[in-house]
Enzyme design. Sequence first.
Site, PDB file in Angstrom:
ATOM      1  N   LYS A 112       0.849  -1.196   0.000  1.00  0.00           N
ATOM      2  CA  LYS A 112       0.000   0.000   0.000  1.00  0.00           C
ATOM      3  C   LYS A 112       0.875   1.233   0.000  1.00  0.00           C
ATOM      4  CE  LYS A 112      -4.052   2.117   0.696  1.00  0.00           C
ATOM      5  NZ  LYS A 112      -3.809   2.991  -0.462  1.00  0.00           N
ATOM      6  N   LYS A 150       5.334   2.934   8.425  1.00  0.00           N
ATOM      7  CA  LYS A 150       4.147   3.693   8.849  1.00  0.00           C
ATOM      8  C   LYS A 150       2.944   2.782   9.067  1.00  0.00           C
ATOM      9  CE  LYS A 150       3.737   7.239   6.202  1.00  0.00           C
ATOM     10  NZ  LYS A 150       3.371   8.216   5.141  1.00  0.00           N
ATOM     11  N   LYS A 183       5.264   2.214  -3.037  1.00  0.00           N
ATOM     12  CA  LYS A 183       5.145   3.602  -3.501  1.00  0.00           C
ATOM     13  C   LYS A 183       5.406   3.611  -4.998  1.00  0.00           C
ATOM     14  CE  LYS A 183       4.503   7.810  -1.777  1.00  0.00           C
ATOM     15  NZ  LYS A 183       3.751   8.222  -0.583  1.00  0.00           N
ATOM     16  N   ASP A 219      -0.701  11.141  -3.891  1.00  0.00           N
ATOM     17  CA  ASP A 219       0.450  11.749  -3.211  1.00  0.00           C
ATOM     18  C   ASP A 219       0.671  13.091  -3.916  1.00  0.00           C
ATOM     19  OD1 ASP A 219       2.635  11.072  -1.122  1.00  0.00           O
ATOM     20  OD2 ASP A 219       3.807  11.772  -2.802  1.00  0.00           O
ATOM     21  N   ASN A 244      -2.477  19.628  -0.015  1.00  0.00           N
ATOM     22  CA  ASN A 244      -3.453  18.855   0.754  1.00  0.00           C
ATOM     23  C   ASN A 244      -3.065  18.829   2.236  1.00  0.00           C
ATOM     24  OD1 ASN A 244      -4.217  16.332   2.181  1.00  0.00           O
ATOM     25  ND2 ASN A 244      -5.523  16.042   0.401  1.00  0.00           N
ATOM     26  N   SER A 291      -7.310   5.696   4.257  1.00  0.00           N
ATOM     27  CA  SER A 291      -7.237   4.867   3.043  1.00  0.00           C
ATOM     28  C   SER A 291      -7.615   3.427   3.382  1.00  0.00           C
ATOM     29  CB  SER A 291      -5.819   4.875   2.469  1.00  0.00           C
ATOM     30  OG  SER A 291      -5.657   5.951   1.582  1.00  0.00           O
TER      31      SER A 291
END
Length: 420
Positions: free
Chosen positions: A66, A90, A102, A142, A216, A357
């Site tokens: 993820k 994380k 990523k 992102d 954001n 998410s």
Amino acid sequence: MTIFEGALQQLKMVARLVKLPNGLLEILNKPERVLQLNFPLQKDNGSIEIVRGYRVQYNNSLGPFKGGLRFHPQVDLDEVSALAFWMMIKNAIVDVPFGGSKGGIEIDPKHLSENELENLTRVFTRLLAPNIGPTQDVPAPDINTNAKIMDWIEDEYSQVVGVESKAVVTGKSIGNGGSLGREKATGLGGFFVLERLVEKLKLKKPISVAIQGFGNVGFNMAKILYDNGYQVVALSDIKGGICNSNGETFNVDLVKQCREEKGFLAGCYCVGSVCDLARKYDGVINNEELLELDVDVLIPAALEQVITEKNAKKISAKIVFEMANGPTTYEADKILSKRGIMVVPDVLCNSGGVTVSYFEWYQNMHVEKWNFEKVNNKLKQKMEKAFDEVWRMHKEKSVSLKTAAYILALQRLAEKAKFQ
Ligand code: NAD
């Protein structure tokens, strides 16, 4: 030292403090899979440009890979690998059932038309399709990617596999299976962590903050802090910033309005003129100066590696609260720590985004729709629990919050790591 080398250095340092199963450090030293794709983008004028994209799938011991997808001219394999590594850490800290990945495309989307941006996204999705999916790898927005781009990915992926697959990406638009609360989740999650820290350190309000980045994460964080009585005394975006160190806060709503009219922040709005830097620069400060302001909390919320060996000695904030990924280099972190400046790590502070998410993915998988209250309450619980666990480790082991966060993540990874 590159960004990824810095991330691995941190891992190596923490691994000395934890008893890891044999072989785990070696496994975590390298991503499990690296995809590098060179593909043609057809421009509106008929010309073809070859663009490069990446997806790094770091580790999936805790669940499907993820991590976000970034469109930026400076995207490269080293940066994407570091970001994928941090996603693994994380997700373990905030305790969601995901591994880390990523992706990114090396391009400046501001130079593309809407049609070109959609083409780019759809071609990249087709190429990635065999390696992503709701139980395999789940991208998200992102830098420079948003709900519209996530919707295109979902649509293209669903067409390729022949089944509607909402859970293949998160951060979608609400009408297309996105979760309520996702847009503000990273900022709100950061706020819950900061409030807990303020409580632990018994800091008295009003608390002054300077925020780098007004996208954001930066904007939402600024708005929530402003609404909750913090003094937002400096803000910036890519073109520079504004500062007001006379003790008054900016009205973040007015700043946003002004930025929308002008297109950038610098010189946009400045309350009072007591700020030396603001006076020197006629109301405008640059991004380097913002980082050096004497505030209670400095919040880097733009790009990585903005606090380095070069400027770490000049940081005057009492707390560096990392909302961007990797804003403080490994070397800078050591300098800040020696100077008694507390660094609250990115892998904790900005994990609100991936937490919601996860809620979105869960709702898609179970065909549920949660209301704002449910999403925000669950986010609060998750963030406070993660903070409390990191804080406990920090106290028990007398280590920095960053080291404590990594110890916690490594312990969770060690429990579930796959060795075959
Ligand atoms: P964004 O694209 O919405 O906003 C980025 C902001 O940074 C913009 O205001 C831009 O003007 C500014 N900026 C860009 N280059 C800059 C520079 N050189 N100096 C100063 N400012 C600069 O991106 P975002 O989603 O807000 O992400 C910001 C950071 O937070 C990134 O590190 C990202 O990886 C991280 N993050 C984002 C989320 C999320 O949910 N969006 C979640 C976790 C972490």
